[in-house]
Scaffold this motif. Structure first.
Motif, PDB file in Angstrom:
ATOM      1  N   PRO A  31       0.816  -1.217   0.000  1.00 23.39           N
ATOM      2  CA  PRO A  31       0.000   0.000   0.000  1.00 23.39           C
ATOM      3  C   PRO A  31       0.851   1.269   0.000  1.00 23.39           C
ATOM      4  O   PRO A  31       0.513   2.240  -0.675  1.00 23.39           O
ATOM      5  N   GLN A  43      -5.415   6.780   3.526  1.00 22.86           N
ATOM      6  CA  GLN A  43      -6.773   6.441   3.954  1.00 22.86           C
ATOM      7  C   GLN A  43      -7.673   6.189   2.737  1.00 22.86           C
ATOM      8  O   GLN A  43      -8.428   5.226   2.704  1.00 22.86           O
ATOM      9  N   SER A  46      -6.706   2.941   1.092  1.00 23.79           N
ATOM     10  CA  SER A  46      -7.187   1.798   1.875  1.00 23.79           C
ATOM     11  C   SER A  46      -8.623   1.453   1.502  1.00 23.79           C
ATOM     12  O   SER A  46      -8.970   0.278   1.331  1.00 23.79           O
TER      13      SER A  46
END
Length: 111
Positions: A31, A43, A46
């Motif tokens: 990530p 964020q 995600s």
């Protein structure tokens, strides 16, 4: 029963998620690496990764502290097969339309 094809196509409808999949087609990435590649917040990334995982387009593995993401070929294959099936139908229809128009043009030129 969940609509897996709908989930796959819905996930691929977002340009950021398509960029993530395109990046992962080049090879696995964490990530953190993906954040740098697609220039969005961790964020936000995600959330996109969760959508892609839920759709069966990617999966994650564990390599020590790393959690690289990988493309899941089955999800892409499902979408490709569906598109190919419908492409064949439409190509056949377009071929018949093209022939019909050519026949019509020929009849008009014979007059």
């Amino acid at each position: 029963m969940p609509d897996m094809l709908g989930n796959v196509l819905g996930a691929l409808a977002d340009p950021t998620r398509r960029m993530v999949v395109e990046r992962l087609l080049q090879g696995p990435a964490t990530p953190g690496e993906l954040v740098a590649d697609v220039t969005i917040t961790a964020q936000s990334l995600s959330r996109h990764l969760h959508v892609l995982e839920d759709a069966g387009l990617i999966f994650r593995t564990r390599e020590g502290q790393r959690r690289p993401c990988h493309v899941a070929p089955a999800g892409l294959r499902m979408a490709t097969e569906w598109i190919d099936q419908h492409r064949a139908t439409w190509e056949g229809r377009f071929a018949r339309l093209e022939q019909h128009l050519a026949d019509k043009e020929e009849k008009q030129s014979d007059r």
